[in-house]
Design an enzyme around this catalytic site. Structure first.
Site, PDB file in Angstrom:
ATOM      1  N   SER D  81      72.254  46.867 -36.422  1.00  0.00           N
ATOM      2  CA  SER D  81      72.965  48.017 -36.589  1.00  0.00           C
ATOM      3  C   SER D  81      72.653  48.661 -37.876  1.00  0.00           C
ATOM      4  O   SER D  81      72.547  49.923 -38.000  1.00  0.00           O
ATOM      5  CB  SER D  81      74.367  47.723 -36.560  1.00  0.00           C
ATOM      6  OG  SER D  81      74.684  46.998 -35.284  1.00  0.00           O
ATOM      7  N   TYR D 172      74.728  38.449 -30.554  1.00  0.00           N
ATOM      8  CA  TYR D 172      75.160  39.501 -31.678  1.00  0.00           C
ATOM      9  C   TYR D 172      76.680  40.003 -31.181  1.00  0.00           C
ATOM     10  O   TYR D 172      76.396  40.578 -30.332  1.00  0.00           O
ATOM     11  CB  TYR D 172      74.242  40.540 -31.912  1.00  0.00           C
ATOM     12  CG  TYR D 172      74.739  41.378 -33.095  1.00  0.00           C
ATOM     13  CD1 TYR D 172      75.684  41.371 -33.922  1.00  0.00           C
ATOM     14  CD2 TYR D 172      73.722  42.756 -32.929  1.00  0.00           C
ATOM     15  CE1 TYR D 172      75.976  42.533 -34.692  1.00  0.00           C
ATOM     16  CE2 TYR D 172      74.403  43.738 -33.699  1.00  0.00           C
ATOM     17  CZ  TYR D 172      75.306  43.514 -34.685  1.00  0.00           C
ATOM     18  OH  TYR D 172      75.597  44.482 -35.443  1.00  0.00           O
ATOM     19  N   LYS D 200      76.389  35.498 -34.050  1.00  0.00           N
ATOM     20  CA  LYS D 200      76.571  36.198 -35.392  1.00  0.00           C
ATOM     21  C   LYS D 200      78.239  36.758 -34.931  1.00  0.00           C
ATOM     22  O   LYS D 200      78.060  37.455 -33.941  1.00  0.00           O
ATOM     23  CB  LYS D 200      75.843  37.069 -35.542  1.00  0.00           C
ATOM     24  CG  LYS D 200      75.924  38.079 -36.741  1.00  0.00           C
ATOM     25  CD  LYS D 200      75.173  39.265 -37.001  1.00  0.00           C
ATOM     26  CE  LYS D 200      75.555  40.080 -37.986  1.00  0.00           C
ATOM     27  NZ  LYS D 200      75.124  41.403 -37.860  1.00  0.00           N
TER      28      LYS D 200
END
Lengths: 330, 330, 330, 330
Positions: D81, D172, D200
């Site tokens: 991101s 993620y 994560k």
């Protein structure tokens, strides 16, 4: 076609600014050219047919188009949410525009979804869409960074794309997906741009409010559903881009025609047939897999979806069938 | 009045179960009695007038009511969101019902909001509302534990309250506040309950779908806004509970009358006057403070809001004025 | 107790305005008095025991308290989310404070939830809480009008209540319920108020940030869960208000003690026992019904919940049991 | 490198199914190979440097990398991101992986974000990432159709990509962006897949719960922020992928080192320096533009962002500077 008239003007940008607060907006096309594109009718959002390996099945597309061409649609949308556009890469999306353009009549307006996750990529795809034969592009907010999309960023995105696009731009508001509901104030500002010609929204209050505030701009408000078409039209929508048109197009067009000719009571009555199929697709959440299941049932090619979407299970497929039966379509 | 007819029946609960999956539902009143209460018209949601110390100003309420009584409303709602009901304690809410009942004509239907945060408290307030003179109660989801409100819990809440209430219950859906959008499937099940008579919702698709699925139950669907009244009525709403009625009631009633008599084009045109004031209250977020500011401007008593609501600042107050002026109301 | 020292000062309010833009915060109580109330420990959020008719069972409460009194808690919270406070009316909440105060030792800090939906009602209940024996009040945002709760309105609410309350105020942030996450900037401003002494939040980043920015104010940051107590304490929390304490209090207190004495590795290891029970209550969504089921299993009185909450079904009740077994508590 | 060992195994898929309920999962790599990739350290999420025309500036990337290479990072993430991955097309993302691989030392683990909006495109990009030199891929949910992403669809997506990828997959979770919070139950099932090696996440409770439930699977839990690194590590995280590392890497690595060696008090104290910069990037919402502004201030190349992101205005840029100054970094 409009985009041919327009595209050469890219070399001769006028210096005058349309919106005082947005210094970068200049004239691509003269305002009166907006008038050339009418949205007064039904635009089905066409699903993308895949074979069992998730590859695009162009033959199936042509067969579906042959049937759709018998319905008095105003035009077509490819590359929208119901086309699984996020799962169809830009090259594929352009190929669909080209193939569709070959098959459909010249009088039909072909709108190509050119939404990408960045402004840059959306500009590039919009250019290619125009070259591939789209008469307009439909653009969603680049929703990844939605927490950063204040009104200024929203207006900058659509303005930048509209400046780059050789064909007019239709704003596509889809808060359920993007997490951002474009405010009316943004529509009103964007409507002044010469290359932004319409907005698709599902909130009847916003449709009315936008219609009222943009009446001097030759800017069309469009409904994003067909189950409440009469409601949308009495609120100011001239037409509709919707998924229901791809499966029950004759009835959707007939409702539009009835309202257009002032036959409200007949329209209200006929629309009742569309209510449950529309809710099935939108609220029950069958969405694209439900639409493709309905197509299979009704003799179109629906076929598989691309992952991450999952096909309907048998029980849900049966519910789609029952809904179509109950509403009198099979 | 209906609740007098109905309340003695509480002693004679029928053992038959209406909804097989909800064993506790029994007949309070016979189904045909639902017909006695018509929702075919406009019900303004009345604001609660406060003096500068945040106490209820009953004189101001009576003055406002005297003016509202000259408008052909079907009835009134007190104790809703626009009445600041969450900030008005149950005793005060009952006092408002009593005072209002004294002033308004017998033919007017008085709906009292009896929503509390628990089912138990809502049952108790519903009983008191009936005794205080309300013809019906309007009930919101108890939204504190919204993450626990699955369809089963939702149906149990409304059924328990409807069983306890001496007067019919109107379901009030307000997803913006509660964070839960009551699904159509719940409306359809609840519509079979003899003491649940109407639903107020703002989604035209849901209005149509509910109308279609509950037509055998004498169950009314009502719009929750007036800016899209024509849209809501062509979608199946027979009436509307809305805040705009309290400030621009004559026009709202006229739009309702035009649609009711089939004069759609005239209704569409007249409704355009209401679009911007409606957006101002709902979307611009002026909400209750904006409504009270508009009342002050239009000669009603608006007055202060109770905290945590904050009054409009002067700049926003000026915008309310401009909006009313632009729409031709001052 | 602190509130005795403080409450007489209410008779001598300065006439000057308390909050023009926050610069005007003046002392109700002298700042050093904040120091009298220590939050350095575990505060279980006590469930409200109901009998099968949903009435409060005070005998059950006393039996539970007798057991809790054997655990080295710093104090107790009554009238919070896990006490089903929204379903317990103000009179009942005060009765619980009084009964609890009678039973617990003088050294225990009793925090009473005084949240109501309006600022006015919260002020009144806060006053009564102080009179009933609470050492502090815990206050949530009045969440009904959450779309109107900007930072200014948030600060005004807490300041108004803190000014009115005879006992110190603990800010309670619960974005899952209220739909509004109080920003750190509001905490920092509110920490300067002499009668606002702590905040309960579940975001470890916000805990650290608040700790850092308010260190000169004798303002405590508290964690809202026990499954991540070590994480919260290394981020700056001195204590915790949590539901797990009411069922597994000995272990929660032991983890707190280990961290307080610098035995991090032992704390980390012991906390692992709490992780699954904590997730069960919070993330699996068993919430209050799950907590009461766990209490029944562990020999406390759990009992029924009040509607709209629904009791656990047998399958979920079995899962609670398995979870407690797996974690070594039964 | 790991991906070389692994990729040839693609030709020899084992038929045995790891997860009984997910029939399509087969072994790409043997389970013990999971152990070869250690996540025990800090992985900065590297921003993508653009020139003023929004083209990638590879020279700037190399200069930044030269400086990052002096910091004891465990590896790097590109294509996340904070790399503006949604605005960087797949070809560009691969070029960045190749260029980065050339510059960094062999011992550094290079993780390439391969998230696309469809499962198909994510599989393809994951393959190319492995070929381009990535040691692992990091994959987000395909969030466009988020309302359709139930646990089954989530598991199918990650499993399909992990089956196709020549290098291990890191899950993620980013609910703020995707609108879907992947449940722990999905992590636990996915951890059994031989080619899924880490997750994560930013919720410390979920980190602990996942750690506890997956301990037999050689599955790493990683924190997604650096401002609460100590909290995340005491909750079970072995390392962290975060944006703060790219600007304040030395301190972030030092905190990790202190916790790893049991020096908790020193770690807690040092981490306090990171709290405000972390909040600035994440909560104050400065996000990528704020990160790039901080890089410019600290002597890295930050440079412009790609639209739809907007650069910080001067006032916000000044706040970033003040924050870094206050925290002792300039």
């Amino acid at each position: 076609m409009f985009h041919l008239v327009c595209s050469h003007l890219l070399l001769h940008k006028s210096p005058r600014s349309y919106l005082p607060t947005m210094s970068g907006i200049t004239t691509l096309c003269q305002p009166h050219q907006k008038r050339n594109l009418s949205f007064d009718g039904i635009f089905p959002a066409l699903p993308t047919p895949f074979d069992k390996d998730e590859n695009i099945d162009f033959d199936a597309l042509k067969k579906n188009l042959a049937r759709w061409e018998k319905i008095p649609f105003k035009g077509y949308v490819v590359g929208g949410s119901y086309s699984e556009a996020p799962s169809v890469d830009p090259g594929e999306r352009l190929a669909i525009v080209k193939e569709t353009r070959k098959v459909i009549s010249d009088s039909k307006i072909l709108i190509g979804g050119s939404s990408c996750l960045s402004t840059k990529a959306t500009c590039e795809l919009s250019k290619s869409m125009g070259e591939a034969g789209a008469d307009a592009v439909m653009v969603l907010l680049p929703f990844y960074y939605r927490t950063r999309l204040n009104e200024e960023a929203i207006i900058d995105h659509f303005t930048t794309v509209a400046n780059a696009s050789p064909v007019p731009l239709v704003i596509y508001n889809n808060p359920l997906t993007t997490g951002v509901d474009i405010p009316i104030s943004a529509y009103i500002k964007l409507a002044a741009h010469p290359n932004i010609v319409a907005v698709k929204d599902g909130d009847v209050s916003k449709l009315s409010g936008t219609k009222l505030a943009t009446h001097e701009h030759n800017f069309a408000v469009l409904s994003n559903g067909a189950g409440f078409l009469v409601s949308a039209m009495v609120a100011g929508a001239v037409g509709s881009i919707n998924s229901l048109g791809a499966i029950l197009g004759e009835t959707v067009c007939e409702v539009h025609q009835l309202v257009s000719s002032g036959q409200y009571d007949e329209a209200i009555q006929l629309q009742m047939k569309l209510v449950e199929p529309d809710l099935m697709l939108r609220m029950t959440g069958h969405s694209v897999p439900g639409m493709k299941a309905a197509m299979d049932i009704l003799g179109y090619y629906g076929g598989p979806v691309r992952k991450p979407l999952q096909p309907l299970n048998n029980s849900d497929r049966e519910k789609v069938k029952e809904c179509l039966k109950k509403s009198g379509f099979i």
